[in-house]
Design an enzyme around this catalytic site. Structure first.
Site, PDB file in Angstrom:
ATOM      1  N   ASN A 207     -69.641  81.685 -54.109  1.00 45.41           N
ATOM      2  CA  ASN A 207     -70.053  80.286 -54.118  1.00 45.41           C
ATOM      3  C   ASN A 207     -68.823  79.409 -53.925  1.00 45.41           C
ATOM      4  O   ASN A 207     -67.707  79.914 -53.769  1.00 45.41           O
ATOM      5  CB  ASN A 207     -70.806  79.941 -55.414  1.00 45.41           C
ATOM      6  CG  ASN A 207     -69.973  80.235 -56.651  1.00 45.41           C
ATOM      7  OD1 ASN A 207     -68.894  79.678 -56.834  1.00 45.41           O
ATOM      8  ND2 ASN A 207     -70.467  81.140 -57.498  1.00 45.41           N
ATOM      9  N   ASP A 275     -75.749  84.792 -59.682  1.00 48.18           N
ATOM     10  CA  ASP A 275     -76.963  85.245 -60.357  1.00 48.18           C
ATOM     11  C   ASP A 275     -77.395  86.632 -59.883  1.00 48.18           C
ATOM     12  O   ASP A 275     -78.006  87.385 -60.643  1.00 48.18           O
ATOM     13  CB  ASP A 275     -78.108  84.258 -60.114  1.00 48.18           C
ATOM     14  CG  ASP A 275     -77.863  82.914 -60.786  1.00 48.18           C
ATOM     15  OD1 ASP A 275     -77.349  82.919 -61.923  1.00 48.18           O
ATOM     16  OD2 ASP A 275     -78.156  81.873 -60.170  1.00 48.18           O
ATOM     17  N   ASP A 303     -76.608  88.119 -67.717  1.00 51.70           N
ATOM     18  CA  ASP A 303     -76.507  86.720 -68.140  1.00 51.70           C
ATOM     19  C   ASP A 303     -75.418  86.641 -69.211  1.00 51.70           C
ATOM     20  O   ASP A 303     -75.661  86.948 -70.384  1.00 51.70           O
ATOM     21  CB  ASP A 303     -77.847  86.239 -68.687  1.00 51.70           C
ATOM     22  CG  ASP A 303     -77.878  84.736 -68.916  1.00 51.70           C
ATOM     23  OD1 ASP A 303     -76.843  84.191 -69.346  1.00 51.70           O
ATOM     24  OD2 ASP A 303     -78.927  84.117 -68.677  1.00 51.70           O
ATOM     25  N   ILE A 304     -74.228  86.251 -68.815  1.00 56.27           N
ATOM     26  CA  ILE A 304     -73.081  86.280 -69.728  1.00 56.27           C
ATOM     27  C   ILE A 304     -73.268  85.308 -70.881  1.00 56.27           C
ATOM     28  O   ILE A 304     -73.046  85.654 -72.050  1.00 56.27           O
ATOM     29  CB  ILE A 304     -71.784  85.970 -68.958  1.00 56.27           C
ATOM     30  CG1 ILE A 304     -71.535  87.054 -67.898  1.00 56.27           C
ATOM     31  CG2 ILE A 304     -70.596  85.863 -69.912  1.00 56.27           C
ATOM     32  CD1 ILE A 304     -70.368  86.759 -66.973  1.00 56.27           C
ATOM     33  N   LEU A 305     -73.686  84.090 -70.585  1.00 56.81           N
ATOM     34  CA  LEU A 305     -73.845  83.075 -71.628  1.00 56.81           C
ATOM     35  C   LEU A 305     -74.887  83.499 -72.658  1.00 56.81           C
ATOM     36  O   LEU A 305     -74.658  83.420 -73.878  1.00 56.81           O
ATOM     37  CB  LEU A 305     -74.217  81.735 -70.993  1.00 56.81           C
ATOM     38  CG  LEU A 305     -74.355  80.541 -71.937  1.00 56.81           C
ATOM     39  CD1 LEU A 305     -73.053  80.283 -72.688  1.00 56.81           C
ATOM     40  CD2 LEU A 305     -74.762  79.292 -71.146  1.00 56.81           C
ATOM     41  N   LYS A 335     -81.996  74.809 -70.189  1.00 56.55           N
ATOM     42  CA  LYS A 335     -81.046  75.927 -70.174  1.00 56.55           C
ATOM     43  C   LYS A 335     -80.378  76.097 -71.536  1.00 56.55           C
ATOM     44  O   LYS A 335     -80.204  77.222 -72.015  1.00 56.55           O
ATOM     45  CB  LYS A 335     -79.991  75.686 -69.092  1.00 56.55           C
ATOM     46  CG  LYS A 335     -78.948  76.797 -69.001  1.00 56.55           C
ATOM     47  CD  LYS A 335     -77.964  76.553 -67.857  1.00 56.55           C
ATOM     48  CE  LYS A 335     -76.929  77.671 -67.769  1.00 56.55           C
ATOM     49  NZ  LYS A 335     -75.994  77.490 -66.634  1.00 56.55           N
TER      50      LYS A 335
END
Length: 395
Positions: A207, A275, A303-305, A335
């Site tokens: 990105n 993602d 999903d790290i967070l 979120k």
């Protein structure tokens, strides 16, 4: 910051020559440096050259009759504001981790009541050896600060992590360790940059994140006295000096690095993590075939967070980012609830804003108490404002 006294222990490795420049850089900033040479270090740099640069006597022997009559090793270990080990060889790290004290350097490290900063330097295989990894984990758990090592060419001809951090990087880490700010004694994890998910050996999914905001946040936290572990993907912006740097490529590598960090008081997850990844990346370059287009099958990245928020050793404060292109506040609020984090910094990264990869940001801080709009400002200013709020929250 001037007038600090640094006890510099120089270990025995080729990187010892950098310690001479480190002495010069520290003295330029008004610090005094008392040097200690291990026997191995004296094979690489001479006591005379080190003494001339430091303007101080060089200490080498534990059993020095004159010094030990006055318990010299105790006095040396207590008189400094900070003890720096550069280079910190695999041998010195092992002694520190195991509590050995059989020479002057290791005895000083056992006897000191002051903070200790190490700058590891060794062959890449030694750095990657399980024993060194265990020793590093033990030292970090004990509160030992680290700077580096960096990645690059070795004197032995190999390439990888193991190069001692550059003198100016160590100076920044020294001044961060000595800073008397509101985050002194706190450990903050920051993720930054994009991730690169391989399609084949030459192509990847990425990105437009430059890593500028994450780097600015790390610098702002350092300025307030925090120890910062900085986990970064392949960003355009170079990492800040003075952090514990962990460089990664993929989302899965970033998760592993985040989970390896210990005793973290706060986590700021500014990285733009992909993602998805290609489920089965090709081991060879995919060749162009005029008959048909290649078909890529995707798999979801971790999903790290959310993983961090659900973990048993969750930091006291977890800050996420939500880069959105529409319905920014609504998506970011949802979120925050979905991930389980404490704060979300939401920003509009639609192309018209110029924020993604730019020098400015316009964010809304979303907490359990509601949304707080911040004006558009430089990313350094956003970072400083966030760092101050983190300091107040951890206060």
């Amino acid at each position: 910051m001037t007038g600090k006294k640094i006890l510099l222990i120089i270990g025995g490795g080729i990187a010892a020559f950098k310690a001479q420049d480190l002495i010069r850089r520290l003295r330029e900033r008004g610090h005094s440096v008392v040097p200690v040479l291990t026997r191995a270090a004296a094979e690489f740099v001479t006591p005379l050259s080190v003494s001339a640069l430091a303007g101080e006597r060089v200490f080498q022997e534990l059993f020095d009759l004159n010094d030990e009559a006055e318990m010299g090793h105790i006095e040396l270990s207590r008189a400094a504001d900070l003890v720096v080990v550069a280079p910190a060889t695999a041998d010195l790290m092992a002694k520190m981790a195991q509590g050995l004290a059989n020479d002057l350097a290791s005895t000083l490290l056992m006897a000191t009541d002051k903070p200790v900063l190490i700058a590891p330097a060794m062959n890449v295989r030694m750095w990657e050896h399980p024993a060194t990894r265990r020793n590093l984990a033990t030292l970090q758990k004990d509160g030992i600060l680290t700077c580096g090592p960096n990645k690059g060419d070795m004197a032995c001809g190999e390439f990888g992590y193991g190069r001692m951090a550059e003198p100016l990087e160590i100076v920044a880490a020294v001044e961060g360790a000595l800073a008397d700010g509101p985050l002194t004694g706190k450990h903050v994890l920051v993720t930054s940059g994009p991730t690169h998910e391989p399609i084949d050996p030459v192509r990847y999914i990425a990105n437009r994140s430059s890593g500028a905001q994450g780097t600015a946040i790390a610098k702002a936290l350092l300025a307030l006295g925090a120890r910062v572990t900085f986990v970064t993907g392949p960003a355009e912006v170079p990492p800040p000096q003075g952090v514990d740097l962990v460089a990664v490529q993929t989302a899965r590598e970033m998760l592993e690095a985040v989970q390896a960090a210990r005793d973290v008081d706060a986590g700021v997850f500014a990285a733009a993590v992909a993602d998805w990844r290609v489920a089965s990346a090709s081991e060879q370059k995919i060749k162009k075939d005029s008959s048909e287009l290649p078909v890529l099958e995707f798999a979801e990245n971790p999903d790290i967070l959310a993983t961090v928020c659900a973990s048993d050793d969750r930091p006291a404060l977890v800050v996420g980012f939500a880069a959105e292109t529409e319905n920014v506040i609504a998506h970011a609020t949802a979120k925050r609830a979905r991930k389980g984090c404490d704060w979300i910094l939401a920003n509009d990264v639609s192309p018209a804003t110029g924020i993604m990869g730019g020098s400015e940001n316009a964010v809304t801080l979303i907490t359990a108490q509601g949304a707080e709009d911040w004006p558009r400002m430089g990313k350094d200013e956003v970072a400083a404002r966030l760092a101050q709020k983190i300091a107040e929250a951890l206060g």
